[in-house]
Motif scaffolding. Sequence first.
Motif, PDB file in Angstrom:
ATOM      1  N   PHE A  77       0.823  -1.209   0.000  1.00 26.50           N
ATOM      2  CA  PHE A  77       0.000   0.000   0.000  1.00 26.50           C
ATOM      3  C   PHE A  77       0.860   1.262   0.000  1.00 26.50           C
ATOM      4  CE2 PHE A  77      -3.388  -2.916   1.438  1.00 26.50           C
ATOM      5  CZ  PHE A  77      -4.341  -2.582   0.490  1.00 26.50           C
ATOM      6  N   ALA A  78       2.039   1.190   0.582  1.00 23.94           N
ATOM      7  CA  ALA A  78       2.962   2.332   0.540  1.00 23.94           C
ATOM      8  C   ALA A  78       3.455   2.569  -0.894  1.00 23.94           C
ATOM      9  CB  ALA A  78       4.130   2.102   1.484  1.00 23.94           C
ATOM     10  N   LEU A  79       3.676   1.497  -1.643  1.00 23.17           N
ATOM     11  CA  LEU A  79       4.042   1.644  -3.053  1.00 23.17           C
ATOM     12  C   LEU A  79       2.906   2.284  -3.848  1.00 23.17           C
ATOM     13  CD1 LEU A  79       5.884  -1.734  -3.664  1.00 23.17           C
ATOM     14  CD2 LEU A  79       6.874   0.554  -3.889  1.00 23.17           C
ATOM     15  N   VAL A  80       1.674   1.891  -3.541  1.00 24.47           N
ATOM     16  CA  VAL A  80       0.514   2.530  -4.173  1.00 24.47           C
ATOM     17  C   VAL A  80       0.496   4.016  -3.829  1.00 24.47           C
ATOM     18  CG1 VAL A  80      -2.022   2.584  -4.274  1.00 24.47           C
ATOM     19  CG2 VAL A  80      -0.814   0.387  -4.243  1.00 24.47           C
ATOM     20  N   VAL A  82       3.117   5.950  -3.279  1.00 20.67           N
ATOM     21  CA  VAL A  82       4.137   6.626  -4.080  1.00 20.67           C
ATOM     22  C   VAL A  82       3.638   6.840  -5.512  1.00 20.67           C
ATOM     23  CG1 VAL A  82       6.450   6.383  -5.081  1.00 20.67           C
ATOM     24  CG2 VAL A  82       6.067   5.835  -2.680  1.00 20.67           C
ATOM     25  N   VAL A  83       3.091   5.797  -6.112  1.00 22.59           N
ATOM     26  CA  VAL A  83       2.601   5.912  -7.492  1.00 22.59           C
ATOM     27  C   VAL A  83       1.464   6.930  -7.575  1.00 22.59           C
ATOM     28  CG1 VAL A  83       1.453   4.658  -9.372  1.00 22.59           C
ATOM     29  CG2 VAL A  83       3.376   3.611  -8.152  1.00 22.59           C
ATOM     30  N   SER A  84       0.526   6.877  -6.644  1.00 24.02           N
ATOM     31  CA  SER A  84      -0.592   7.824  -6.683  1.00 24.02           C
ATOM     32  C   SER A  84      -0.120   9.252  -6.398  1.00 24.02           C
ATOM     33  CB  SER A  84      -1.710   7.402  -5.732  1.00 24.02           C
ATOM     34  OG  SER A  84      -1.249   7.324  -4.401  1.00 24.02           O
ATOM     35  N   ALA A  85       0.908   9.414  -5.572  1.00 24.19           N
ATOM     36  CA  ALA A  85       1.471  10.752  -5.337  1.00 24.19           C
ATOM     37  C   ALA A  85       2.095  11.288  -6.623  1.00 24.19           C
ATOM     38  CB  ALA A  85       2.502  10.708  -4.215  1.00 24.19           C
ATOM     39  N   LEU A  86       2.797  10.435  -7.360  1.00 27.16           N
ATOM     40  CA  LEU A  86       3.371  10.858  -8.638  1.00 27.16           C
ATOM     41  C   LEU A  86       2.277  11.263  -9.618  1.00 27.16           C
ATOM     42  CD1 LEU A  86       6.218   8.204  -8.986  1.00 27.16           C
ATOM     43  CD2 LEU A  86       6.485  10.661  -8.545  1.00 27.16           C
ATOM     44  N   MET A  87       1.129  10.591  -9.545  1.00 23.67           N
ATOM     45  CA  MET A  87      -0.006  10.982 -10.380  1.00 23.67           C
ATOM     46  C   MET A  87      -0.551  12.344  -9.958  1.00 23.67           C
ATOM     47  SD  MET A  87      -2.175   7.465 -10.594  1.00 23.67           S
ATOM     48  CE  MET A  87      -1.473   5.944 -11.157  1.00 23.67           C
ATOM     49  N   LEU A  88      -0.661  12.551  -8.662  1.00 23.33           N
ATOM     50  CA  LEU A  88      -1.184  13.816  -8.153  1.00 23.33           C
ATOM     51  C   LEU A  88      -0.288  14.994  -8.520  1.00 23.33           C
ATOM     52  CD1 LEU A  88      -2.428  12.784  -4.602  1.00 23.33           C
ATOM     53  CD2 LEU A  88      -3.817  13.490  -6.541  1.00 23.33           C
ATOM     54  N   LEU A 101      -7.377   7.413  -4.204  1.00 19.94           N
ATOM     55  CA  LEU A 101      -6.485   6.251  -4.102  1.00 19.94           C
ATOM     56  C   LEU A 101      -5.324   6.545  -3.165  1.00 19.94           C
ATOM     57  CD1 LEU A 101      -5.597   3.425  -5.105  1.00 19.94           C
ATOM     58  CD2 LEU A 101      -4.419   4.601  -6.984  1.00 19.94           C
ATOM     59  N   HIS A 102      -4.776   7.750  -3.267  1.00 20.12           N
ATOM     60  CA  HIS A 102      -3.654   8.133  -2.416  1.00 20.12           C
ATOM     61  C   HIS A 102      -4.052   8.147  -0.937  1.00 20.12           C
ATOM     62  CE1 HIS A 102       0.238   9.900  -1.595  1.00 20.12           C
ATOM     63  NE2 HIS A 102      -0.352  10.795  -0.821  1.00 20.12           N
ATOM     64  N   ARG A 103      -5.172   8.766  -0.651  1.00 18.93           N
ATOM     65  CA  ARG A 103      -5.627   8.843   0.757  1.00 18.93           C
ATOM     66  C   ARG A 103      -5.923   7.454   1.325  1.00 18.93           C
ATOM     67  NH1 ARG A 103      -7.925  13.249  -1.440  1.00 18.93           N
ATOM     68  NH2 ARG A 103      -9.903  12.225  -1.873  1.00 18.93           N
ATOM     69  N   TRP A 104      -6.658   6.635   0.594  1.00 17.17           N
ATOM     70  CA  TRP A 104      -7.064   5.337   1.128  1.00 17.17           C
ATOM     71  C   TRP A 104      -5.918   4.333   1.187  1.00 17.17           C
ATOM     72  CZ3 TRP A 104     -10.906   4.340   4.159  1.00 17.17           C
ATOM     73  CH2 TRP A 104     -11.964   5.233   4.182  1.00 17.17           C
ATOM     74  N   SER A 105      -4.980   4.408   0.248  1.00 15.72           N
ATOM     75  CA  SER A 105      -3.822   3.508   0.334  1.00 15.72           C
ATOM     76  C   SER A 105      -2.945   3.891   1.522  1.00 15.72           C
ATOM     77  CB  SER A 105      -3.019   3.522  -0.964  1.00 15.72           C
ATOM     78  OG  SER A 105      -2.510   4.811  -1.254  1.00 15.72           O
ATOM     79  N   ILE A 166       8.995  15.566   0.262  1.00 14.92           N
ATOM     80  CA  ILE A 166      10.208  15.182   1.007  1.00 14.92           C
ATOM     81  C   ILE A 166       9.826  14.357   2.233  1.00 14.92           C
ATOM     82  CG2 ILE A 166      12.092  16.083   2.429  1.00 14.92           C
ATOM     83  CD1 ILE A 166      12.926  16.939  -0.141  1.00 14.92           C
ATOM     84  N   VAL A 167       8.857  14.831   3.004  1.00 15.56           N
ATOM     85  CA  VAL A 167       8.453  14.109   4.214  1.00 15.56           C
ATOM     86  C   VAL A 167       7.816  12.768   3.837  1.00 15.56           C
ATOM     87  CG1 VAL A 167       6.979  14.166   6.266  1.00 15.56           C
ATOM     88  CG2 VAL A 167       8.218  16.214   5.565  1.00 15.56           C
ATOM     89  N   GLY A 168       6.957  12.777   2.803  1.00 15.95           N
ATOM     90  CA  GLY A 168       6.354  11.520   2.342  1.00 15.95           C
ATOM     91  C   GLY A 168       7.398  10.534   1.857  1.00 15.95           C
TER      92      GLY A 168
END
Length: 194
Positions: A77-80, A82-88, A101-105, A166-168
């Motif tokens: 879920f942490a990988l999800v 990262v990917v969803s953050a890159l989308m955002l 997706l980012h919030r729920w993962s 950075i924090v994420g």
Amino acid sequence: MTVDPNAATQGFPAPEPARRGPHPARYLVPALVAAAVAVALGAYGKVHDPAGTAFNLAGFSSTGAVKSWLATAAIFFALVQVVSALMLYGKLPGPAWSGTLHRWSGRAAFLIAVPVAVHCLYALGYQTYETRVLWHSVLGCFFFGAFSAKMLLLRSERLPGWLLPIVGGLVFATLTIIWLTSAFWFFRTFGVTT
């Protein structure tokens, strides 16, 4: 240069006040909370007499297997995240529901990580008998402190655009090293079993 306070009435635009970002002390509270959480968890783990086991789930051969599989689910879920953050942030194409997706993962990763941490603290404590275990103990405490800081920063307004990534990223990197020093080690030592 002096500015005439009546300049706006004389046909000249009034100077705009300088915009200032948030005061640096605003970031002090999340940093202090992070430190307090990390130190409190480490202190509890150090002074607590390890119980040896905290929980076990039916279908698993040991508490180590339960912990390893839950940690693996958390890293998934942490990988999800990262990917969803890159989308955002527009670095990867993504659907309109990338934010959801980012919030729920993130919630799933955290909720799955909590029983693992409870098991580590209650059953094993803060241990330092070998390098791998020392890093796991230190970073386990650090992870929950950094995660607390990230949650507090999410509620802040006018953050610099670079701060949350950075924090994420720090939270994700820490969780990855925790997984490598626990679940990955377990699977390599005992095999991928349930």
